[in-house]
Scaffold this motif. Structure first.
Motif, mmCIF file in Angstrom:
data_model
loop_
_atom_site.group_PDB
_atom_site.id
_atom_site.type_symbol
_atom_site.label_atom_id
_atom_site.label_comp_id
_atom_site.label_asym_id
_atom_site.label_seq_id
_atom_site.Cartn_x
_atom_site.Cartn_y
_atom_site.Cartn_z
ATOM 1 N N MET A 29 4.943 -4.546 -4.438
ATOM 2 C CA MET A 29 3.241 -3.269 -4.891
ATOM 3 C C MET A 29 2.179 -4.329 -4.226
ATOM 4 O O MET A 29 1.646 -2.821 -2.982
ATOM 5 N N ILE A 30 1.831 -5.819 -3.520
ATOM 6 C CA ILE A 30 0.798 -5.572 -2.108
ATOM 7 C C ILE A 30 1.210 -5.142 -0.785
ATOM 8 O O ILE A 30 0.561 -4.251 -0.228
ATOM 9 N N ARG A 31 2.989 -4.752 -0.722
ATOM 10 C CA ARG A 31 2.918 -3.741 1.325
ATOM 11 C C ARG A 31 2.983 -2.225 0.511
ATOM 12 O O ARG A 31 2.276 -2.416 1.584
ATOM 13 N N ARG A 32 2.946 -2.003 -0.631
ATOM 14 C CA ARG A 32 2.942 -0.953 -0.925
ATOM 15 C C ARG A 32 1.406 -0.207 -1.259
ATOM 16 O O ARG A 32 0.596 0.740 -0.377
ATOM 17 N N TYR A 33 1.022 -1.372 -0.920
ATOM 18 C CA TYR A 33 -0.715 -0.953 -1.374
ATOM 19 C C TYR A 33 -1.402 -0.936 -0.055
ATOM 20 O O TYR A 33 -2.369 -0.197 0.175
ATOM 21 N N ASN A 34 -0.662 -2.282 0.724
ATOM 22 C CA ASN A 34 -1.751 -2.828 2.759
ATOM 23 C C ASN A 34 -0.739 -1.011 3.211
ATOM 24 O O ASN A 34 -1.826 -0.508 3.706
ATOM 25 N N LYS A 35 -0.026 -0.116 2.281
ATOM 26 C CA LYS A 35 0.460 0.530 4.136
ATOM 27 C C LYS A 35 -0.186 1.629 3.018
ATOM 28 O O LYS A 35 -0.973 2.611 4.193
ATOM 29 N N PHE A 36 -0.853 1.711 1.882
ATOM 30 C CA PHE A 36 -1.386 3.407 1.581
ATOM 31 C C PHE A 36 -3.445 2.476 1.838
ATOM 32 O O PHE A 36 -3.875 4.051 2.602
ATOM 33 N N VAL A 37 -3.871 1.403 1.775
ATOM 34 C CA VAL A 37 -4.700 1.260 2.868
ATOM 35 C C VAL A 37 -4.743 1.927 3.860
ATOM 36 O O VAL A 37 -5.993 2.489 5.030
#
Length: 57
Positions: A29-37
């Protein structure tokens, strides 16, 4: 007493596996959040360029 030790060992192993699965899910989820940001940042830059073009004429 041996049954109790066996049951406690199973619950202990089950608890550890749940913790490991939770950590892996958190990292994903952290990796996904970084991609989203990152995507939002790129969109912001793109919109800023469009706004500058609109202001220029």
């Amino acid at each position: 007493m041996k049954w109790f030790d066996l049951v406690m060992a199973i619950f202990y192993a089950f608890g550890i596996s749940i913790n490991i699965v939770g950590m892996v899910a958190s990292f994903n989820m952290i990796r996904r959040y970084n991609k989203f940001v990152d995507h939002l940042y790129r969109t912001e830059i793109y919109l800023e360029c469009l706004e500058n073009q609109r202001k220029q004429g």
